[in-house]
Design an enzyme around this catalytic site. Structure first.
Site, PDB file in Angstrom:
ATOM      1  N   TRP A 105       0.834  -1.206   0.000  1.00  0.00           N
ATOM      2  CA  TRP A 105       0.000   0.000   0.000  1.00  0.00           C
ATOM      3  C   TRP A 105       0.866   1.252   0.000  1.00  0.00           C
ATOM      4  CZ3 TRP A 105      -4.589  -0.461  -1.811  1.00  0.00           C
ATOM      5  CH2 TRP A 105      -5.307  -1.652  -1.610  1.00  0.00           C
ATOM      6  N   ASP A 175      -0.859   6.693   6.828  1.00  0.00           N
ATOM      7  CA  ASP A 175      -1.961   5.849   6.370  1.00  0.00           C
ATOM      8  C   ASP A 175      -2.182   4.823   7.470  1.00  0.00           C
ATOM      9  OD1 ASP A 175      -3.658   4.005   5.311  1.00  0.00           O
ATOM     10  OD2 ASP A 175      -2.447   3.537   3.542  1.00  0.00           O
ATOM     11  N   LYS A 199     -12.192  -1.382   8.298  1.00  0.00           N
ATOM     12  CA  LYS A 199     -11.494  -2.443   9.007  1.00  0.00           C
ATOM     13  C   LYS A 199     -11.807  -2.362  10.504  1.00  0.00           C
ATOM     14  CE  LYS A 199      -8.103  -1.911   5.433  1.00  0.00           C
ATOM     15  NZ  LYS A 199      -8.279  -3.101   4.619  1.00  0.00           N
TER      16      LYS A 199
END
Ligand code: PMP
Length: 366
Positions: A105, A175, A199
């Site tokens: 990511w 992030d 999540k």
């Protein structure tokens, strides 16, 4: 409430939500108490939604001890849009942004930033297939960097920073998509934190951004030249109501925040998450039949990644686990192997069941 059958869902996201939250949403779906309409039907400009938005923000602030010089924004476009918004708002043509390349990511974030301006890879473990985090001593930071970008938890590879790296006076952008609110967080060490909700915080559709006032001001300088929807300053000025926000997802995040507070807050969640992951890592390390893929010191409490001696055996485990009600154990399609995601709402009994299943699987196949 009738008892419904639920399996254990180890998905990396969208992921499990707390059952009491699902039940409350189900109970109130047709008519929100005191409102007489569904949350799916009310205007985002209504008093009822304004109250939900304000309360959700207040609960986030209380849970994470967000200092008063930070705004909390509820945006859309997922964490992936943040990959672009961050450089578009803060990376001037004369400047360099530092990126810590700790996982797939992070790599995606880097590729988006490179479309906007100059990027320095301040540290990378790509050559080691991201099996560990870059160490503090390996970071090559740019003096006067526009910002430093990190990925707090590497969802695919299963590594997690225990604490943010030291980046001096540069604004730290994190992030935190896959470990937000899984443990206490020192917001003041960051300039901007972003996370998709799907999540640890709720359903997909809303991205939480915690941004320091000086970055809102920096964003304001670029307001005229950026697409309106991509400007943090616009969203901050309009208190996340510039356009129609993800009304339902924000409502759901609000309920999850109340559930988190009722559990005892982020310290309690942090201890619980340590215990859950600890049990699974102990099983992985017990004999050698299973092999953890991340360096021990860098192991994630959220995404536990491991392998077996062959892909055939991994496939068999996934098949048998699924049949036993243990779903979503397949590793990310880019890396294979196995991954058990243990976010906040994942119950400890589910970990116990997986550990028992793994012991039995080893007995039969070891
Ligand atoms: N960053 C991380 C660390 C992630 O785990 C994910 C999603 N799995 C993303 C970014 C992308 O998030 P989204 O799908 O919300 O764009």
């Amino acid at each position: 409430m009738p008892t419904v059958h639920r399996i254990h869902n180890f998905s990396a996201g969208p992921a499990m939500m707390p059952v009491p939250v699902l039940e409350e949403m189900q109970r109130d779906l047709v008519s929100l108490p005191g409102v007489g309409m569904s949350i799916l039907e009310i205007s985002h400009r209504s008093k009822a939604f304004e109250a939900i938005l304000a309360e959700t923000e207040a609960d986030i602030r209380a849970l994470a001890t967000v200092p008063s010089n930070y705004r909390v924004l509820f945006l859309q476009g997922g964490a992936s849009l943040q990959f672009s918004m961050v450089p578009m708002n803060f990376l001037a043509s004369s400047a360099t942004a530092d990126y810590i390349d700790s996982g797939s990511w992070a790599d995606k974030a880097i590729k988006e930033a490179a479309k906007v301006g100059t990027v320095n890879i301040a540290g990378s473990t790509k050559a080691e297939r991201y099996g560990r985090l870059p160490a503090q001593s390996e970071l090559r930071l740019t003096p006067g960097a526009a910002y430093v970008h990190m990925t707090a938890n590497n969802t695919i590879e299963g590594t997690e920073f225990k604490r943010p790296p030291d980046v001096g006076s540069a604004p730290l952008v994190s992030d935190s998509s896959s470990d937000m609110f899984s443990r206490p967080i020192d917001v003041s060490r960051h300039a901007l934190i972003y996370a998709g909700a799907q999540k640890n915080m709720g359903p997909a559709g809303v991205t939480i951004v915690i941004i320091r006032d000086d970055l809102v001001s920096r964003s304001g300088v670029r307001k005229a030249s950026l697409p309106t929807m991509l400007s943090y300053a616009v969203h901050a000025e309009n208190k996340s109501l510039y356009n129609t926000p993800a009304v339902f997802a924000i409502y759901a995040v609000g309920l999850v925040m109340k559930w988190l507070s009722a559990q005892g807050g982020l310290s309690v969640m942090g201890k619980r998450n340590e215990r859950k992951a600890g049990k699974l890592y102990a099983e992985i390390d017990r004999t050698g039949f299973y092999r953890g893929t991340a360096r021990k010191e860098d192991r994630s409490l959220m995404n536990v990644t491991f392998r077996l001696s062959s892909e055939a055996l991994e496939k068999l485990l996934i098949k048998e686990a699924t049949a036993a009600g243990l779903d979503g154990l397949e590793g990310h399609r880019s890396v294979g192997g196995l991954r058990a995601s243990l976010y906040n709402a994942f119950p400890e009994e589910g970990v116990d069941e997986l550990v028992a299943f793994m012991k039995e699987f080893e007995r039969r196949n070891g």
